[in-house]
Design a protein around this motif. Structure first.
Motif, mmCIF file in Angstrom:
data_model
loop_
_atom_site.group_PDB
_atom_site.id
_atom_site.type_symbol
_atom_site.label_atom_id
_atom_site.label_comp_id
_atom_site.label_asym_id
_atom_site.label_seq_id
_atom_site.Cartn_x
_atom_site.Cartn_y
_atom_site.Cartn_z
ATOM 1 N N ARG A 144 1.385 2.389 -5.375
ATOM 2 C CA ARG A 144 1.907 2.758 -4.054
ATOM 3 C C ARG A 144 2.988 1.778 -3.624
ATOM 4 N N GLY A 145 4.022 2.295 -2.962
ATOM 5 C CA GLY A 145 5.074 1.451 -2.435
ATOM 6 C C GLY A 145 5.704 2.089 -1.213
ATOM 7 N N ASN A 146 6.122 1.273 -0.255
ATOM 8 C CA ASN A 146 6.792 1.822 0.923
ATOM 9 C C ASN A 146 7.717 0.783 1.551
ATOM 10 N N LEU A 147 8.678 1.266 2.293
ATOM 11 C CA LEU A 147 9.637 0.429 3.005
ATOM 12 C C LEU A 147 9.804 0.980 4.411
ATOM 13 N N GLU A 148 9.733 0.092 5.401
ATOM 14 C CA GLU A 148 9.918 0.488 6.801
ATOM 15 C C GLU A 148 10.988 -0.391 7.433
ATOM 16 N N SER A 149 11.871 0.221 8.200
ATOM 17 C CA SER A 149 12.922 -0.500 8.922
ATOM 18 C C SER A 149 12.877 -0.081 10.385
ATOM 19 N N ASP A 150 12.737 -1.041 11.287
ATOM 20 C CA ASP A 150 12.673 -0.779 12.721
ATOM 21 C C ASP A 150 13.810 -1.517 13.415
ATOM 22 N N PHE A 151 14.559 -0.793 14.245
ATOM 23 C CA PHE A 151 15.764 -1.332 14.873
ATOM 24 C C PHE A 151 15.545 -1.538 16.372
ATOM 25 N N ASN A 152 15.877 -2.736 16.837
ATOM 26 C CA ASN A 152 15.658 -3.124 18.225
ATOM 27 C C ASN A 152 16.684 -2.456 19.138
ATOM 28 N N LEU A 153 16.195 -1.620 20.068
ATOM 29 C CA LEU A 153 17.062 -0.959 21.036
ATOM 30 C C LEU A 153 17.068 -1.666 22.387
ATOM 31 N N GLY A 154 16.344 -2.766 22.479
ATOM 32 C CA GLY A 154 16.298 -3.529 23.713
ATOM 33 C C GLY A 154 15.035 -3.292 24.507
ATOM 34 N N GLY A 156 12.063 -4.400 24.170
ATOM 35 C CA GLY A 156 10.852 -4.229 23.391
ATOM 36 C C GLY A 156 10.726 -2.916 22.658
ATOM 37 N N LEU A 157 11.752 -2.086 22.703
ATOM 38 C CA LEU A 157 11.684 -0.762 22.077
ATOM 39 C C LEU A 157 12.345 -0.792 20.700
ATOM 40 N N TYR A 158 11.623 -0.283 19.676
ATOM 41 C CA TYR A 158 12.114 -0.199 18.306
ATOM 42 C C TYR A 158 11.968 1.240 17.806
ATOM 43 N N LEU A 159 13.021 1.732 17.147
ATOM 44 C CA LEU A 159 12.965 3.019 16.463
ATOM 45 C C LEU A 159 13.384 2.799 15.016
ATOM 46 N N GLY A 160 12.764 3.531 14.098
ATOM 47 C CA GLY A 160 13.105 3.333 12.708
ATOM 48 C C GLY A 160 12.593 4.430 11.815
ATOM 49 N N TYR A 161 12.423 4.089 10.560
ATOM 50 C CA TYR A 161 11.980 5.067 9.564
ATOM 51 C C TYR A 161 11.101 4.384 8.542
ATOM 52 N N VAL A 162 10.299 5.172 7.848
ATOM 53 C CA VAL A 162 9.491 4.688 6.741
ATOM 54 C C VAL A 162 9.642 5.668 5.589
ATOM 55 N N LEU A 163 9.688 5.159 4.382
ATOM 56 C CA LEU A 163 9.733 6.009 3.199
ATOM 57 C C LEU A 163 8.974 5.331 2.072
ATOM 58 N N GLY A 164 8.407 6.158 1.176
ATOM 59 C CA GLY A 164 7.625 5.592 0.092
ATOM 60 C C GLY A 164 7.059 6.658 -0.812
ATOM 61 N N GLY A 165 6.156 6.260 -1.657
ATOM 62 C CA GLY A 165 5.527 7.182 -2.588
ATOM 63 C C GLY A 165 4.254 6.589 -3.149
ATOM 64 N N PHE A 166 3.432 7.446 -3.771
ATOM 65 C CA PHE A 166 2.165 6.986 -4.339
ATOM 66 C C PHE A 166 1.742 7.888 -5.489
ATOM 67 N N LYS A 167 0.873 7.341 -6.321
ATOM 68 C CA LYS A 167 0.228 8.107 -7.385
ATOM 69 C C LYS A 167 -1.198 7.598 -7.524
#
Length: 379
Positions: A144-154, A156-167
């Protein structure tokens, strides 16, 4: 699967004076008795030793590297690299590498994980009332592996994405008359593979990300999953939301509350993707996966007392349940316990945590309980 786990940790009942610790190697003193206040990187190691009939002797440990990406201010959160690895005499292994990286001034928060497990576990079935005598020993191999990136909008608010995969791949006794062979609710018994991606949301007003004494953090994500290889037709999703708030009750006393909800969406229910009750963070004492189903809701409160800079105590209580479609207050399971904290890096607020959690007593079984040794706070 009964296991005896011994984590070889250097803990003392009272803070030793420097002169009394001179007999210890310098790197040991630096790892476990760090008084450095210059915001330099830190390192700690927890060796591990375990034994079970299914695994034989298991050896390994966990390591944590902590650092600041900007040492000139006191705003940037602590970043860390965490790894855990063990190997057994029966050629089984666990490996997990995790990164928690905050850019200067917390403008972007990166989370990454890659893991490999080739290890047995106990499977009790699906639902909120599984029985101990229905247990099946299952051999799991997973990547399993994943990467998440969260961007500070000011603010205390963060929006981002996560992507990954597993077997996932599973082996078990096909001739045993157990739940894996007889329960039609157990789907995808041989495992499967998928990729996933989705949005993340975080609201964070905590005054510290390692030892919080006041503030709120809300974290939510939704993974859209699509099967690969033999289960290419699988489509589903996984939703998670967690709310935590901290209240200072004095100079040394903090009350924390934590609520988490997880749901598996889609028409199919691969058993290895079902939300599971029990971990070293919430519903402590319950074996992870003893109870699992399409939905999971749990809450806890924890009272934390800081004896001094180096030591702390904690008492916690909570409740939770897993359910297929309908939540029931009558099905909630109890959870309570306590533990001690040793702050090996006072400046960064990093601690070794030892907790003992207690759960329900199912009819005809012993009361559920468990001991945990971990790095960092439970939430």
């Amino acid at each position: 699967m009964k296991r005896i786990i011994i984590l070889l940790i250097i803990l003392f009942s009272a803070r030793c004076a420097d002169a009394q610790m001179n007999f210890l190697p310098k790197f040991i003193r630096k790892m476990y008795f760090n008084k450095d206040s210059t915001r330099k990187p830190g390192f700690v190691l927890l060796p591990a030793l375990a034994s079970a009939p299914e695994t034989g002797l298991e050896v390994g440990g966990a390591a944590l590297v902590s650092f600041y990406t900007d040492t000139s201010d006191h705003v940037t959160n602590v970043s860390s690299l965490f790894g855990y690895a063990t190997i057994t005499t029966k050629a089984q292994a666990k490996l997990s590498l995790n990164a928690n990286y905050w850019t200067p001034h917390n403008k972007v928060h990166y989370l990454a994980n890659i893991s490999y497990y080739n290890f047995p576990f106990d499977f009790y079935g699906i639902g909120n009332n599984t029985r101990l005598d229905n247990v099946d020993l299952v051999y799991e191999k997973r990547y399993r592996g994943n990467l998440e990136s969260d961007f500070n909008l000011g603010k205390g608010l963060y929006l981002g994405y996560v992507l990954g995969g597993f077997k996932y791949y599973y082996r078990f006794d096909k001739n045993r008359y157990g739940v894996l062979n007889t329960d039609p609710a157990v789907e995808d018994k041989r495992g499967g593979a998928a990729g996933y991606a989705g949005p993340t949301f975080t609201y964070d007003t905590r005054n510290n990300n390692t030892y919080t004494t006041k503030g709120i953090i809300i974290n939510a994500y939704y993974n859209l999953m699509h099967g690969a290889f033999i289960n290419n037709g699988y489509e589903g999703g996984f939703f998670n939301i967690e709310y935590s708030e901290f209240f200072p009750l004095g100079d040394k006393l903090v009350l924390g509350t934590d609520i988490q909800e997880q749901s598996l969406t889609g028409s199919r229910s691969p058993f290895y993707l079902l939300p599971q009750m029990g971990s070293d963070e919430i519903m402590r004492g319950y074996y992870g996966g003893r109870f699992r189903d399409r939905n999971y809701l749990a809450g806890q409160t924890e009272l934390r007392y800081r004896i001094n800079k180096s030591f702390g105590l904690a008492a916690f209580a909570g409740t939770g349940e897993v359910f297929h479609t309908s939540f029931s207050f009558a099905q909630l399971k109890p959870n309570y316990g306590g533990g001690v904290r040793y702050f090996f890096d006072v400046q960064k607020g990093l601690a070794i945590r030892i907790d003992y959690g207690v759960g329900e007593k199912p009819a005809g079984e012993k009361r559920i309980s468990g001991l945990y040794v971990a790095l960092g706070q439970s939430f």
